[in-house]
Design a protein around this motif. Structure first.
Motif, PDB file in Angstrom:
ATOM      1  N   LEU A 179       0.835  -1.202   0.000  1.00 28.76           N
ATOM      2  CA  LEU A 179       0.000   0.000   0.000  1.00 28.76           C
ATOM      3  C   LEU A 179       0.868   1.250   0.000  1.00 28.76           C
ATOM      4  CD1 LEU A 179      -2.919   1.220   0.302  1.00 28.76           C
ATOM      5  CD2 LEU A 179      -2.356   1.416   2.725  1.00 28.76           C
ATOM      6  N   VAL A 180       1.885   1.278   0.845  1.00 32.69           N
ATOM      7  CA  VAL A 180       2.765   2.449   0.915  1.00 32.69           C
ATOM      8  C   VAL A 180       3.446   2.672  -0.432  1.00 32.69           C
ATOM      9  CG1 VAL A 180       4.897   3.343   1.944  1.00 32.69           C
ATOM     10  CG2 VAL A 180       3.137   2.323   3.397  1.00 32.69           C
ATOM     11  N   ARG A 181       3.892   1.612  -1.071  1.00 26.77           N
ATOM     12  CA  ARG A 181       4.572   1.767  -2.365  1.00 26.77           C
ATOM     13  C   ARG A 181       3.607   2.260  -3.458  1.00 26.77           C
ATOM     14  NH1 ARG A 181       9.560   0.670  -1.447  1.00 26.77           N
ATOM     15  NH2 ARG A 181      10.162  -1.052  -0.118  1.00 26.77           N
ATOM     16  N   ARG A 182       2.354   1.850  -3.382  1.00 26.33           N
ATOM     17  CA  ARG A 182       1.380   2.288  -4.411  1.00 26.33           C
ATOM     18  C   ARG A 182       0.901   3.709  -4.194  1.00 26.33           C
ATOM     19  NH1 ARG A 182      -2.442  -2.249  -6.818  1.00 26.33           N
ATOM     20  NH2 ARG A 182      -2.416  -0.724  -8.460  1.00 26.33           N
ATOM     21  N   LEU A 183       0.651   4.084  -2.936  1.00 30.14           N
ATOM     22  CA  LEU A 183       0.082   5.398  -2.653  1.00 30.14           C
ATOM     23  C   LEU A 183       1.120   6.470  -2.360  1.00 30.14           C
ATOM     24  CD1 LEU A 183      -2.968   4.546  -0.387  1.00 30.14           C
ATOM     25  CD2 LEU A 183      -2.914   4.932  -2.843  1.00 30.14           C
ATOM     26  N   ARG A 184       2.346   6.055  -2.145  1.00 28.82           N
ATOM     27  CA  ARG A 184       3.408   6.963  -1.715  1.00 28.82           C
ATOM     28  C   ARG A 184       3.117   7.407  -0.276  1.00 28.82           C
ATOM     29  NH1 ARG A 184       5.415   4.905  -5.634  1.00 28.82           N
ATOM     30  NH2 ARG A 184       5.594   5.864  -7.662  1.00 28.82           N
ATOM     31  N   PRO A 185       4.122   7.891   0.431  1.00 29.52           N
ATOM     32  CA  PRO A 185       3.906   8.283   1.830  1.00 29.52           C
ATOM     33  C   PRO A 185       2.802   9.300   2.052  1.00 29.52           C
ATOM     34  CG  PRO A 185       6.244   8.070   1.405  1.00 29.52           C
ATOM     35  CD  PRO A 185       5.537   7.895   0.069  1.00 29.52           C
ATOM     36  N   SER A 186       2.687  10.275   1.173  1.00 33.99           N
ATOM     37  CA  SER A 186       1.656  11.304   1.385  1.00 33.99           C
ATOM     38  C   SER A 186       0.249  10.725   1.325  1.00 33.99           C
ATOM     39  CB  SER A 186       1.813  12.435   0.376  1.00 33.99           C
ATOM     40  OG  SER A 186       1.679  11.930  -0.942  1.00 33.99           O
TER      41      SER A 186
ATOM     42  N   THR B 118       7.951   6.474   5.509  1.00 35.14           N
ATOM     43  CA  THR B 118       9.308   6.931   5.221  1.00 35.14           C
ATOM     44  C   THR B 118      10.270   5.757   5.197  1.00 35.14           C
ATOM     45  OG1 THR B 118       8.861   9.071   6.221  1.00 35.14           O
ATOM     46  CG2 THR B 118      11.174   8.440   6.001  1.00 35.14           C
ATOM     47  N   GLU B 119      10.163   4.885   6.177  1.00 35.13           N
ATOM     48  CA  GLU B 119      11.053   3.729   6.249  1.00 35.13           C
ATOM     49  C   GLU B 119      10.864   2.795   5.056  1.00 35.13           C
ATOM     50  OE1 GLU B 119      11.816   0.326   9.498  1.00 35.13           O
ATOM     51  OE2 GLU B 119      12.044   2.401  10.155  1.00 35.13           O
ATOM     52  N   VAL B 120       9.614   2.550   4.666  1.00 35.52           N
ATOM     53  CA  VAL B 120       9.348   1.694   3.504  1.00 35.52           C
ATOM     54  C   VAL B 120       9.894   2.346   2.243  1.00 35.52           C
ATOM     55  CG1 VAL B 120       7.540   0.729   2.031  1.00 35.52           C
ATOM     56  CG2 VAL B 120       7.366   0.526   4.505  1.00 35.52           C
ATOM     57  N   GLY B 121       9.694   3.645   2.109  1.00 36.88           N
ATOM     58  CA  GLY B 121      10.178   4.360   0.931  1.00 36.88           C
ATOM     59  C   GLY B 121      11.686   4.301   0.772  1.00 36.88           C
ATOM     60  N   GLU B 122      12.399   4.215   1.885  1.00 40.03           N
ATOM     61  CA  GLU B 122      13.861   4.171   1.842  1.00 40.03           C
ATOM     62  C   GLU B 122      14.401   2.747   1.721  1.00 40.03           C
ATOM     63  OE1 GLU B 122      14.900   6.190   5.444  1.00 40.03           O
ATOM     64  OE2 GLU B 122      14.422   8.164   4.620  1.00 40.03           O
ATOM     65  N   SER B 123      13.541   1.756   1.793  1.00 41.71           N
ATOM     66  CA  SER B 123      13.999   0.367   1.756  1.00 41.71           C
ATOM     67  C   SER B 123      13.899  -0.220   0.351  1.00 41.71           C
ATOM     68  CB  SER B 123      13.179  -0.488   2.733  1.00 41.71           C
ATOM     69  OG  SER B 123      11.849  -0.608   2.282  1.00 41.71           O
ATOM     70  N   ASP B 124      14.529  -1.354   0.178  1.00 40.91           N
ATOM     71  CA  ASP B 124      14.511  -2.073  -1.095  1.00 40.91           C
ATOM     72  C   ASP B 124      13.171  -2.802  -1.235  1.00 40.91           C
ATOM     73  OD1 ASP B 124      14.934  -3.685  -3.302  1.00 40.91           O
ATOM     74  OD2 ASP B 124      16.759  -4.620  -2.520  1.00 40.91           O
ATOM     75  N   PRO B 125      12.474  -2.642  -2.352  1.00 45.63           N
ATOM     76  CA  PRO B 125      11.193  -3.343  -2.533  1.00 45.63           C
ATOM     77  C   PRO B 125      11.301  -4.862  -2.393  1.00 45.63           C
ATOM     78  CG  PRO B 125      11.440  -1.661  -4.206  1.00 45.63           C
ATOM     79  CD  PRO B 125      12.754  -1.739  -3.464  1.00 45.63           C
ATOM     80  N   ALA B 126      12.459  -5.410  -2.677  1.00 47.60           N
ATOM     81  CA  ALA B 126      12.637  -6.862  -2.535  1.00 47.60           C
ATOM     82  C   ALA B 126      12.505  -7.304  -1.082  1.00 47.60           C
ATOM     83  CB  ALA B 126      13.994  -7.279  -3.081  1.00 47.60           C
TER      84      ALA B 126
ATOM     85  N   ASP C  63      -5.680  -3.856   5.515  1.00 48.16           N
ATOM     86  CA  ASP C  63      -7.113  -3.877   5.192  1.00 48.16           C
ATOM     87  C   ASP C  63      -7.461  -2.842   4.127  1.00 48.16           C
ATOM     88  OD1 ASP C  63      -7.586  -5.948   6.918  1.00 48.16           O
ATOM     89  OD2 ASP C  63      -8.436  -4.715   8.511  1.00 48.16           O
ATOM     90  N   ILE C  64      -6.813  -1.701   4.165  1.00 46.35           N
ATOM     91  CA  ILE C  64      -7.054  -0.694   3.120  1.00 46.35           C
ATOM     92  C   ILE C  64      -6.597  -1.242   1.771  1.00 46.35           C
ATOM     93  CG2 ILE C  64      -6.339   1.565   2.239  1.00 46.35           C
ATOM     94  CD1 ILE C  64      -6.230   2.514   5.151  1.00 46.35           C
ATOM     95  N   TYR C  65      -5.445  -1.886   1.748  1.00 42.84           N
ATOM     96  CA  TYR C  65      -4.920  -2.433   0.490  1.00 42.84           C
ATOM     97  C   TYR C  65      -5.837  -3.529  -0.046  1.00 42.84           C
ATOM     98  CZ  TYR C  65      -1.566  -3.917  -3.017  1.00 42.84           C
ATOM     99  OH  TYR C  65      -0.953  -4.227  -4.196  1.00 42.84           O
ATOM    100  N   GLU C  66      -6.342  -4.375   0.852  1.00 44.18           N
ATOM    101  CA  GLU C  66      -7.245  -5.456   0.423  1.00 44.18           C
ATOM    102  C   GLU C  66      -8.518  -4.900  -0.200  1.00 44.18           C
ATOM    103  OE1 GLU C  66      -8.094  -8.148   3.611  1.00 44.18           O
ATOM    104  OE2 GLU C  66      -5.990  -8.382   4.093  1.00 44.18           O
ATOM    105  N   ALA C  67      -8.998  -3.807   0.365  1.00 45.82           N
ATOM    106  CA  ALA C  67     -10.242  -3.210  -0.125  1.00 45.82           C
ATOM    107  C   ALA C  67     -10.031  -2.666  -1.514  1.00 45.82           C
ATOM    108  CB  ALA C  67     -10.712  -2.107   0.809  1.00 45.82           C
TER     109      ALA C  67
END
Length: 109
Positions: free
Chosen positions: A43-50, A69-77, A105-109
């Motif tokens: 979800l974070v990768r699709r919607l971006r942090p904002s 922020t932490e997800v954005g700075e990490s490797d998607p793998a 749950d937001i991503y599943e929806a």
């Protein structure tokens, strides 16, 4: 019901895509795909942090900002892990699972 449907759909898809995997391997992959940690990171990768921050209720907004922020700075793998998840010391290492559940749950929806 949503989690159960997602698990059934994932199981069907994986068994048709990987017919040579045994049941144990298929189960491990399905668990990794359907887990709240993986779905919340997607979800974070699709919607971006904002976008995640805008969706987060006030009670978890500061956590959501740190997580995004932490997800954005990490490797998607690193999002997809089969088996146990090794959690490094970080700003979200001690995060209760219910917060991941909210994003998943937001991503599943």
């Amino acid at each position: 019901v949503g989690d159960a449907v997602l698990q059934v759909a994932s199981s069907w898809h994986l068994s048709s895509e990987f017919p040579d995997f045994d049941e144990g391997d298929l189960t491990l992959v399905r668990i990794a795909i359907v887990c709240n940690r993986f779905l919340s990171r997607r979800l974070v990768r699709r919607l971006r942090p904002s976008g995640v921050q805008a969706l987060a209720p006030e009670a978890v907004r500061s956590w959501a900002e740190k997580f995004a922020t932490e997800v954005g700075e990490s490797d998607p793998a690193d999002d997809f892990q089969i088996g146990g998840v090794e959690v490094e010391e970080s700003s979200i290492a001690a995060t209760p699972g219910c917060r991941f559940k909210f994003l998943a749950d937001i991503y599943e929806a």
